[in-house]
Design a protein around this motif. Sequence first.
Motif, mmCIF file in Angstrom:
data_model
loop_
_atom_site.group_PDB
_atom_site.id
_atom_site.type_symbol
_atom_site.label_atom_id
_atom_site.label_comp_id
_atom_site.label_asym_id
_atom_site.label_seq_id
_atom_site.Cartn_x
_atom_site.Cartn_y
_atom_site.Cartn_z
ATOM 1 N N UNK A 30 2.839 82.513 -3.197
ATOM 2 C CA UNK A 30 2.550 83.639 -3.296
ATOM 3 C C UNK A 30 3.917 84.012 -3.421
ATOM 4 N N UNK A 31 5.216 83.101 -2.699
ATOM 5 C CA UNK A 31 6.446 83.019 -1.974
ATOM 6 C C UNK A 31 7.546 82.758 -3.278
ATOM 7 N N UNK A 32 7.176 81.753 -4.214
ATOM 8 C CA UNK A 32 7.650 81.071 -5.277
ATOM 9 C C UNK A 32 6.657 80.837 -6.680
ATOM 10 N N UNK A 33 5.517 80.723 -6.862
ATOM 11 C CA UNK A 33 4.661 81.090 -8.241
ATOM 12 C C UNK A 33 4.189 79.252 -8.311
ATOM 13 N N UNK A 34 3.038 79.697 -8.854
ATOM 14 C CA UNK A 34 2.492 78.267 -9.229
ATOM 15 C C UNK A 34 2.654 77.351 -9.402
ATOM 16 N N UNK A 35 4.037 77.757 -10.949
ATOM 17 C CA UNK A 35 4.802 76.869 -11.487
ATOM 18 C C UNK A 35 6.373 76.406 -11.082
ATOM 19 N N UNK A 36 6.358 77.013 -9.974
ATOM 20 C CA UNK A 36 8.171 76.377 -9.218
ATOM 21 C C UNK A 36 7.509 75.662 -8.585
ATOM 22 N N UNK A 37 6.052 75.526 -7.987
ATOM 23 C CA UNK A 37 5.449 74.998 -6.849
ATOM 24 C C UNK A 37 4.975 72.991 -7.165
ATOM 25 N N UNK A 38 5.975 71.934 -6.710
ATOM 26 C CA UNK A 38 5.824 70.782 -6.768
ATOM 27 C C UNK A 38 4.967 70.550 -5.628
ATOM 28 N N UNK A 39 4.193 69.074 -6.679
ATOM 29 C CA UNK A 39 3.480 68.837 -4.875
ATOM 30 C C UNK A 39 4.396 67.935 -4.404
ATOM 31 N N UNK A 40 5.542 67.632 -3.999
ATOM 32 C CA UNK A 40 6.008 67.041 -3.290
ATOM 33 C C UNK A 40 6.057 68.483 -1.925
ATOM 34 N N UNK A 41 7.033 68.840 -2.553
ATOM 35 C CA UNK A 41 7.340 70.138 -2.169
ATOM 36 C C UNK A 41 5.783 70.636 -1.184
ATOM 37 N N UNK A 42 5.179 70.466 -2.018
ATOM 38 C CA UNK A 42 3.517 71.209 -0.899
ATOM 39 C C UNK A 42 3.513 70.475 0.074
ATOM 40 N N UNK A 43 3.164 69.216 -0.288
ATOM 41 C CA UNK A 43 2.783 67.656 0.668
ATOM 42 C C UNK A 43 3.865 68.140 1.511
ATOM 43 N N UNK A 44 5.125 68.448 1.350
ATOM 44 C CA UNK A 44 5.915 69.212 2.751
ATOM 45 C C UNK A 44 5.505 69.605 3.508
ATOM 46 N N UNK A 45 5.549 70.631 2.841
ATOM 47 C CA UNK A 45 4.972 72.010 3.788
ATOM 48 C C UNK A 45 3.350 71.605 4.620
ATOM 49 N N UNK A 46 2.464 72.093 3.920
ATOM 50 C CA UNK A 46 1.717 70.836 4.392
ATOM 51 C C UNK A 46 1.932 69.436 5.277
ATOM 52 N N UNK A 47 2.265 68.801 5.685
ATOM 53 C CA UNK A 47 2.727 67.506 6.536
ATOM 54 C C UNK A 47 1.456 66.865 5.993
ATOM 55 N N UNK A 48 1.492 67.163 5.031
ATOM 56 C CA UNK A 48 0.550 65.932 4.130
ATOM 57 C C UNK A 48 1.229 64.616 3.102
ATOM 58 N N UNK A 49 0.347 63.685 3.109
ATOM 59 C CA UNK A 49 0.730 62.716 1.945
ATOM 60 C C UNK A 49 0.873 63.192 0.376
ATOM 61 N N UNK A 50 0.909 62.478 -0.092
ATOM 62 C CA UNK A 50 0.474 62.449 -1.489
ATOM 63 C C UNK A 50 -1.449 61.789 -1.128
ATOM 64 N N UNK A 51 -0.926 61.199 -0.913
ATOM 65 C CA UNK A 51 -2.234 60.713 -0.808
ATOM 66 C C UNK A 51 -2.992 61.167 -0.535
ATOM 67 N N UNK A 52 -2.794 61.914 0.792
ATOM 68 C CA UNK A 52 -4.106 63.017 1.715
ATOM 69 C C UNK A 52 -4.482 64.395 0.193
#
Length: 199
Positions: A30-52
């Motif tokens: 919502x805030x920055x768009x789908x394409x601008x959201x990377x998995x690293x950032x998403x994992x950091x905000x969700x407090x999970x590892x990429x593996x999770x």
Amino acid sequence: MTEVEKGPRGLRRGRGARERILGASQQLFRDQGINCTGLEQLCAVAQVSKRTLYQHFTGKDELIAEHLRRFDPDILPEVFERTDLTPRERLLAVFDIHAPLCPFIAAAVEIPDPGHPARVLARDYKKAFAGRLTEAAREAGADDPERLGEQLALLLDGASARSRVLNTDTFATAAAIAAVLVDNAIPTAAVPAAASLRS
């Protein structure tokens, strides 16, 4: 109270991870768009590892699709299933309940592939939404319910996109236009079917 198990780099894992991932995707998309959201950032905000993340979703495409699936699965039940509103009032009430930018429009704009699961979900949702408007227009006695349903759907989507582009609320103007469209499409003598059966 149980201690929260920590994963790599101290990130939380386990129970609730899927919901945290979906919550983070909702916020970031919502805030920055789908394409601008990377998995690293998403994992950091969700407090999970990429593996999770990959334990819950095969990748970003599946996450985007699930994000859309959860947005409004019953298509505005808070409007279309209200028995205290007349069908005409339901047609106008959709302009009171809106998001700054419909996530289905955002996904369709950002994802060029028409066969992408998110694009398919967006198309299906928009058709179903127009269908709910058409159904309410038919119940209200519109001369051409399909046309009115499509007009209102187009008006709502246009207001949503324009609000996002101009960073201003255009829904009051859209609601005023919708009232004119509804009044022109529904004969003044039209009486809801339930009311005519009682007379």
